[in-house]
Scaffold this active site. Structure first.
Site, PDB file in Angstrom:
ATOM      1  N   HIS A  95      -7.146  -5.614  -1.846  1.00  0.00           N
ATOM      2  CA  HIS A  95      -5.929  -4.936  -1.400  1.00  0.00           C
ATOM      3  C   HIS A  95      -5.066  -5.844  -0.529  1.00  0.00           C
ATOM      4  O   HIS A  95      -3.881  -5.603  -0.359  1.00  0.00           O
ATOM      5  CB  HIS A  95      -6.338  -3.678  -0.626  1.00  0.00           C
ATOM      6  N   SER A 100       0.853  -1.189   0.000  1.00  0.00           N
ATOM      7  CA  SER A 100       0.000   0.000   0.000  1.00  0.00           C
ATOM      8  C   SER A 100       0.891   1.243   0.000  1.00  0.00           C
ATOM      9  O   SER A 100       1.683   1.405  -0.920  1.00  0.00           O
ATOM     10  CB  SER A 100      -0.965  -0.041   1.177  1.00  0.00           C
ATOM     11  N   ASP A 158      -8.412  -5.147  -6.320  1.00  0.00           N
ATOM     12  CA  ASP A 158      -8.011  -3.984  -5.536  1.00  0.00           C
ATOM     13  C   ASP A 158      -8.543  -2.742  -6.222  1.00  0.00           C
ATOM     14  O   ASP A 158      -7.978  -2.280  -7.211  1.00  0.00           O
ATOM     15  CB  ASP A 158      -6.486  -3.913  -5.407  1.00  0.00           C
TER      16      ASP A 158
END
Length: 727
Positions: A687, A574, A655
């Site tokens: 994600h 991330s 995602d």
């Protein structure tokens, strides 16, 4: 535990029983919990609901039926749970001893969860569950849904998809009912949608659950997105109450319209509405800033449910920031107007206490239990607190903070004299205030792990103005005088932190047992070090945090002689993936033998494809066309001409927060430039990589990649020679 292996491997991590938070009966003598285990031999998961007898330490099975979940106590000897089938959900009730003799108290035609119960004066119970509601307000039933003849979707406003799914007309709702005795058995009344016709949705997706609402004898309190604001560009949620003197007895007649609680000057997210134990007062959190999901939670109290417009702000300050410089995460009401909060502090989730009495709450909350990672605190009838927690070596610990450990809040304004302790497993029970109840992994020893492997360091950060905290995790076979390659972990968020808590996705122990010293720093933007430190990342994505990481690398090089700095690798997901891409284009990137980016940002302008646009608008400092220089300043793609370090890219197709094209673009650059690189993708993950078989492949790919460049044996080659022996 049934897993035995030569060392703590990904298979051990992913096969280990995962135990839920504990749910104690009123005196804490019995603990309900659920546990799941995945078998890579059978390629299947088994789940059980069990009860722990605290005195004997023995556990017994409540149910292993497929679809059974969310066990709750009706009384100290009676259990309620949900049992979801293909077309309906059964509400089952039975004795804790011999639950095989349970019965169906009612059947719900649809999928529901997030059960909450409240005891009523007449021996009945109020019950709340959540589920998807159709536009007409009825509980959605997938089996009865008419399938369209086309696959097309037409939208006319933002928020067309969220997290990992496309948005439909069905919305989350809270459904209420009562459980009353009919003879010697409980019977469930008809469900009523408390949000019907209100245009409100609760719990708030994607992560809202039981923390988004609460019930008492007088009704319901919940949080919901402001219906007048688009959720793609706003974080504002409001607190609503639906109450009446005889709320549950009048439920069949209808439900009052939700009342919006006024919170003047606070335009951000309001969360964690929680009734006190008498059903009189309500506590909740609220943030000042709309569009900033990591603003500080501040504490508010509604002293009297009959007047929900009367709201008290605890620990307010003239600058609006609040005098308690922590952002609490959960609320537990105690006796005598005590109130407890979990909050991050220096890489731990700890427990704090205060008074909810506005006249006595001039002093900010005091630390009473130092984490670990405390995930829940439940009040028992004698005033003790039952705690569920984890740590870097322990995946589930149950403990108790006895009422005798507390000294009453003094009458002179709320001063405290409370015991501090580190609740991490492995500490001598005689020296800690909390009482050991149950460890799922025997304080990590089942995994071959111990607290001796963990250290903490603080190093000067950017411009030497602040100090940065980092966790250091060593191999279990660590030997003085030996050198070990470095695995430099960069966390996501960016407003997040590496904590002393368990994870099945980024677990430092797995990497340490490969032979690395793992260093996990919490640079500028991290949470738990004061709100100013968190806020400082705004407009600084590749600035102050990058400088902190450079300083951290230099500190490791100069102060940790057991680290072979010449065999360093770096990994992040991330925002941590963004930072890997940023590092790749800058000087620090040349210090690593290999990099790993999981679901990271390649191009800042691609953030316009994200579902939650408020996030880049806030962190970058304006919309793309309002601040093009700010968007360009920290764009990793601008420095693609410098990319040279071998790099593994991972990005999954579901995602929708950071679209998969970001991973493909980064991989394409690496390939065109001739940089050794790999690309791993999962079409069915979001994600995060959550499915056990996918997670195992993730670990195999990552470990093989970094081990080759760090001079360690590839994990899959080691496993082929040694294997993990399971019984």
């Amino acid at each position: 535990m049934t897993i035995r292996a030569n060392k703590f491997t990904p298979e051990v991590l992913l096969s280990a029983p995962r135990r839920s938070e504990g749910n104690p009966n009123s005196d804490g003598s019995k603990i309900l919990y659920s546990t799941s285990t995945y078998s890579f031999e059978e390629h299947a998961k088994t789940s059980e609901i069990r009860v722990l007898d605290v005195k004997s330490g023995e556990t017994s099975l409540i149910s292993d039926s497929e679809g059974a979940s969310e066990p709750q106590w009706l009384d100290d000897d009676t259990v309620l749970l949900l049992s979801e089938g293909k077309e309906a959900t059964s509400v089952k009730v039975g004795p804790v001893k011999g639950f095989g003799n349970s019965y169906d108290a009612g059947t719900i035609k649809g999928s529901v969860g997030n059960v909450k119960l409240v005891s009523l004066d007449d021996g009945a119970y109020g019950i709340a569950v959540t589920g998807k509601a159709t536009p007409s307000g009825d509980l959605y039933n997938e089996k009865e849904d008419k399938k369209p003849q086309t696959s097309g979707r037409l939208y006319n406003s933002l928020f067309v998809r969220h997290w990992d799914h496309w948005v439909t007309d069905n919305r989350n709702a809270i459904f209420l009912a009562t459980l009353k005795k009919d003879g010697d058995k409980y019977k469930l009344s008809q469900l009523k949608n408390a949000l019907k016709g209100s245009q409100l949705e609760s719990p708030v997706e994607p992560f809202g659950g039981t923390d988004n609402f609460d019930i008492s004898s007088h009704g319901l309190v919940f949080t919901a997105k402001d219906p007048d604001l688009n959720p793609a560009t706003h974080t504002k949620t409001n607190i609503y109450t639906v109450t009446a003197k005889d709320f549950w007895s009048e439920l069949s007649k209808g439900i009052n319209e939700p009342f919006k609680v006024p919170i003047h000057g606070f335009e951000g997210a309001s969360t964690r509405p929680t009734w006190d134990n008498e059903g009189k007062a309500i506590a909740f959190f609220s943030m000042r800033t709309d569009g900033y999901e990591s603003d500080k939670n501040q504490v508010f109290i509604i002293p009297d449910w009959t007047n929900p417009g009367w709201v008290q702000h605890l620990w307010a300050s003239e600058d609006g920031k609040g005098s308690w410089d922590r952002s609490p995460q959960s609320i537990t009401w105690g006796a005598n107007q005590e109130i407890y909060f979990t909050a991050e502090e220096a890489g731990r989730i700890s427990l704090f206490a205060s008074s909810s009495d506005f006249s006595k709450s001039t002093r900010t909350p005091k630390l009473i239990v130092k984490g670990g990672g405390i995930s829940s605190a439940i009040l028992l009838k004698d005033g003790s607190l039952f705690l569920s927690s984890s740590s870097l070596i322990e995946n589930s610990l149950y403990s108790m903070l006895p009422a005798s450990a507390f000294l009453e809040i003094s009458a002179n304004g709320g001063s405290y004299s409370l015991p501090l302790n580190d609740s991490a497993p492995g500490q001598d029970p005689a020296t800690r205030a909390t009482k050991y109840v149950s460890s799922n992994t025997r304080s990590g020893s089942t995994f071959g792990l111990s607290r001796d492997q963990i250290e903490e360091i603080w190093f000067p950060g950017a411009n030497n103005k602040t100090y940065v905290h980092a966790w250091v995790f060593k191999p279990s076979n660590f030997k003085k005088g030996h050198k070990y390659p470095l695995a430099y972990f960069i966390h996501g968020g960016p407003q997040g932190a590496w904590e002393d808590s368990w994870s099945t996705r980024w677990n430092p122990a797995v990497f340490a047992e490969q032979g690395y010293v793992v260093v996990a720093p919490n640079p500028t933007g991290s949470t738990g070090y004061g709100q100013d430190f968190t806020d400082a990342i705004k407009g600084q994505w590749g600035g102050l945090p990058y400088q902190d990481l450079v300083k951290g690398f230099e500190y490791i090089k100069e102060n940790l002689p057991y680290v072979d700095i010449e065999r360093s690798v770096a990994l992040g997901a991330s925002y941590g993936g963004y930072m890997m891409n940023w590092i790749q284009g800058h000087d620090l990137g040349r210090q690593f033998k290999a990099l790993v980016t999981h679901d990271g940002v390649f191009s800042m302008t691609a953030q316009m494809a994200s579902e939650e646009l408020y996030f880049p608008f806030h962190d970058i400092g304006g919309k793309l066309w309002e601040n093009p220089e700010g968007w360009a300043q920290w764009d990793p793609s601008r420095f693609a001409g410098n990319w040279a370090t071998p790099h593994l890219i991972i990005h999954s197709e579901k995602d929708y927060r950071l679209t998969m094209n970001e991973g493909l673009a980064a991989f394409n650059v690496l390939q065109v430039r001739g940089v050794p690189s790999q690309f791993l993708t999962f079409p069915d993950e979001n994600h995060w990589v959550l499915k056990p078989e996918n997670s195992l492949l993730w670990h195999e790919t990552v470990l093989d990649w970094i081990n080759e460049y760090a001079g360690l044996e590839k994990y899959t080659e080691w496993r082929a020679k040694n294997g993990a022996v399971r019984k």
